[in-house]
Design a protein around this motif. Structure first.
Motif, PDB file in Angstrom:
ATOM      1  N   PHE A   1      -4.324 -58.248   9.118  1.00 26.08           N
ATOM      2  CA  PHE A   1      -5.163 -57.899  10.256  1.00 26.08           C
ATOM      3  C   PHE A   1      -6.223 -56.904   9.806  1.00 26.08           C
ATOM      4  N   THR A   2      -7.285 -56.805  10.588  1.00 17.33           N
ATOM      5  CA  THR A   2      -8.393 -55.900  10.285  1.00 17.33           C
ATOM      6  C   THR A   2      -8.590 -54.947  11.458  1.00 17.33           C
ATOM      7  N   LEU A   3      -8.707 -53.667  11.149  1.00 18.43           N
ATOM      8  CA  LEU A   3      -8.981 -52.653  12.168  1.00 18.43           C
ATOM      9  C   LEU A   3     -10.449 -52.252  12.084  1.00 18.43           C
ATOM     10  N   GLU A   4     -11.125 -52.283  13.223  1.00 22.10           N
ATOM     11  CA  GLU A   4     -12.532 -51.884  13.256  1.00 22.10           C
ATOM     12  C   GLU A   4     -12.698 -50.370  13.216  1.00 22.10           C
ATOM     13  N   LYS A   5     -11.637 -49.646  13.610  1.00 24.88           N
ATOM     14  CA  LYS A   5     -11.640 -48.190  13.532  1.00 24.88           C
ATOM     15  C   LYS A   5     -10.214 -47.724  13.287  1.00 24.88           C
ATOM     16  N   PRO A   6     -10.022 -46.510  12.784  1.00 28.96           N
ATOM     17  CA  PRO A   6      -8.665 -46.015  12.519  1.00 28.96           C
ATOM     18  C   PRO A   6      -7.842 -45.957  13.802  1.00 28.96           C
ATOM     19  N   GLY A   7      -6.538 -46.086  13.659  1.00 24.61           N
ATOM     20  CA  GLY A   7      -5.669 -45.988  14.823  1.00 24.61           C
ATOM     21  C   GLY A   7      -4.234 -46.342  14.515  1.00 24.61           C
ATOM     22  N   ASN A   8      -3.417 -46.285  15.549  1.00 27.39           N
ATOM     23  CA  ASN A   8      -2.018 -46.663  15.435  1.00 27.39           C
ATOM     24  C   ASN A   8      -1.872 -48.163  15.662  1.00 27.39           C
TER      25      ASN A   8
END
Length: 75
Positions: free
Chosen positions: A9-16
């Motif tokens: 998966f790809t995250l567009e911004k940091p997070g949990n």
């Protein structure tokens, strides 16, 4: 034998990130929370606590976005 599978998966911004696993009846089998993930591409290797066989749904939730994918576990 315990199965393993990769979840990309790809995250567009940091997070949990929350990863949930459901069987074909909709029953939740597992739930994991991975805190403080950087933005960008991730490839997480999931190994269930018990041996699984059949079709399962993975739900990955991050920053309000839900990704779903089906995986087949065979022995």
């Amino acid at each position: 034998i315990i199965n393993k599978t990769n979840l990309a998966f790809t995250l567009e911004k940091p997070g949990n990130v929350i990863i949930e696993l459901f069987d074909n009846t909709g029953r939740q089998i597992d739930k994991l929370q991975i805190d403080n993930q950087d933005f960008g591409y991730h490839n997480y290797q999931y190994q269930p606590k018990t041996s699984l066989k059949g079709i399962y749904l993975f739900r990955i939730t991050a920053n309000g976005v839900i990704y779903e994918s089906k995986k087949v576990f065979i022995q």
